[in-house]
Design an enzyme around this catalytic site. Sequence first.
Site, PDB file in Angstrom:
ATOM      1  CG  ASN A   1      -5.606  -0.411  -2.111  1.00 59.40           C
ATOM      2  OD1 ASN A   1      -5.513  -1.582  -2.477  1.00 59.40           O
ATOM      3  ND2 ASN A   1      -6.681   0.337  -2.384  1.00 59.40           N
TER       4      ASN A   1
ATOM      5  CG  ASP B   1      -4.014  12.184  -8.363  1.00 60.61           C
ATOM      6  OD1 ASP B   1      -3.240  11.231  -8.122  1.00 60.61           O
ATOM      7  OD2 ASP B   1      -4.372  12.482  -9.522  1.00 60.61           O
ATOM      8  CB  VAL B   2      -1.556   8.783  -4.206  1.00 62.68           C
ATOM      9  CG1 VAL B   2      -2.578   8.438  -3.134  1.00 62.68           C
ATOM     10  CG2 VAL B   2      -1.740   7.917  -5.452  1.00 62.68           C
TER      11      VAL B   2
ATOM     12  CE  LYS C   1       0.230  -2.634  -7.593  1.00 63.12           C
ATOM     13  NZ  LYS C   1      -0.015  -1.684  -6.483  1.00 63.12           N
TER      14      LYS C   1
ATOM     15  CE1 TYR D   1      -1.890  -3.531 -10.385  1.00 65.41           C
ATOM     16  CE2 TYR D   1      -1.431  -5.842 -10.861  1.00 65.41           C
ATOM     17  CZ  TYR D   1      -1.867  -4.858 -10.000  1.00 65.41           C
ATOM     18  OH  TYR D   1      -2.265  -5.203  -8.719  1.00 65.41           O
TER      19      TYR D   1
ATOM     20  CB  ALA E   1      -9.871   3.666   1.306  1.00 63.32           C
ATOM     21  CB  SER E   2     -13.831   5.058  -2.712  1.00 57.82           C
ATOM     22  OG  SER E   2     -13.304   4.771  -4.000  1.00 57.82           O
ATOM     23  NE  ARG E   3     -11.617   1.246  -7.724  1.00 54.99           N
ATOM     24  CZ  ARG E   3     -11.459   1.057  -9.033  1.00 54.99           C
ATOM     25  NH1 ARG E   3     -12.501   0.777  -9.777  1.00 54.99           N
ATOM     26  NH2 ARG E   3     -10.263   1.140  -9.570  1.00 54.99           N
TER      27      ARG E   3
END
Length: 254
Positions: free
Chosen positions: A89, A61-62, A164, A160, A13-15
């Site tokens: 996210n 770190d998720v 997803k 990627y 959520a930082s960007r």
Amino acid sequence: MDIRDQVVLVTGASRGLGAATAKVFGREGAKVVVNYVNNEVKANEVVSSIGKDRSIAIRADVRNEKEVKRMFEHARAHFGQPITTIVNNALIDFTFNGDQKKNLDTIEWSDFQTQFEGSILGALNTLKAGRHDMAEAHFGKIINIGTNLFQNPVVAYHDYNTSKAALLGLTRNMAKELGADGITVNMVSGGLLEKTDASAATPDAVFSIIKESTPLQKVTSPEDVAYSILFFASPWSRAVTGQNLVVDGGLVMD
């Protein structure tokens, strides 16, 4: 549960989309956990935007189960109540640059592993960390972030896009398992967003093509997607689970 009564975790959520999502939840009165792994300065800027009384930046770190568990414990201690809503996210080591993407001859299994760990392992860790409290409250909202590219791979980002697609499978399986606990699990899939750190390397010509090809004649913004995420956390979506909502101005019609 109204949004203003929720504690919302937004990973990465930082960007970009994560920051926009955290801010939207903050504007609706939710308590927000701004997760980050590298950029503490930007994460704290998001917290300042929301207000330090209703948000906190926590590094984790998720992909690391122990760090994720500590993040949930930290959030509960800070707000005096557990996380009720998770937005998965976080994006690991990826930029949307079609000129530099790997093709079949150059891509390696390790590239797929990196994206699978970010999408699948990351979501698995947050789900495991939050499930007990959500089940106890008989309330939980899980929103996974996908992409329209696995339905219409106009750019074949093999690693990627495939990760997803797998995340949608996880979304639907978890919706089936967790529904009896009052937990909904859904996915929001945006298109290429204008313009985030991750899409900064995308040529302007690509955005022009998307705009011309999209019924709404605009490129989707992070805020556009963030408000759809908000829907899945709201009481208005109380009977919706296991779904994938494509938010791209109508470029992909599912």
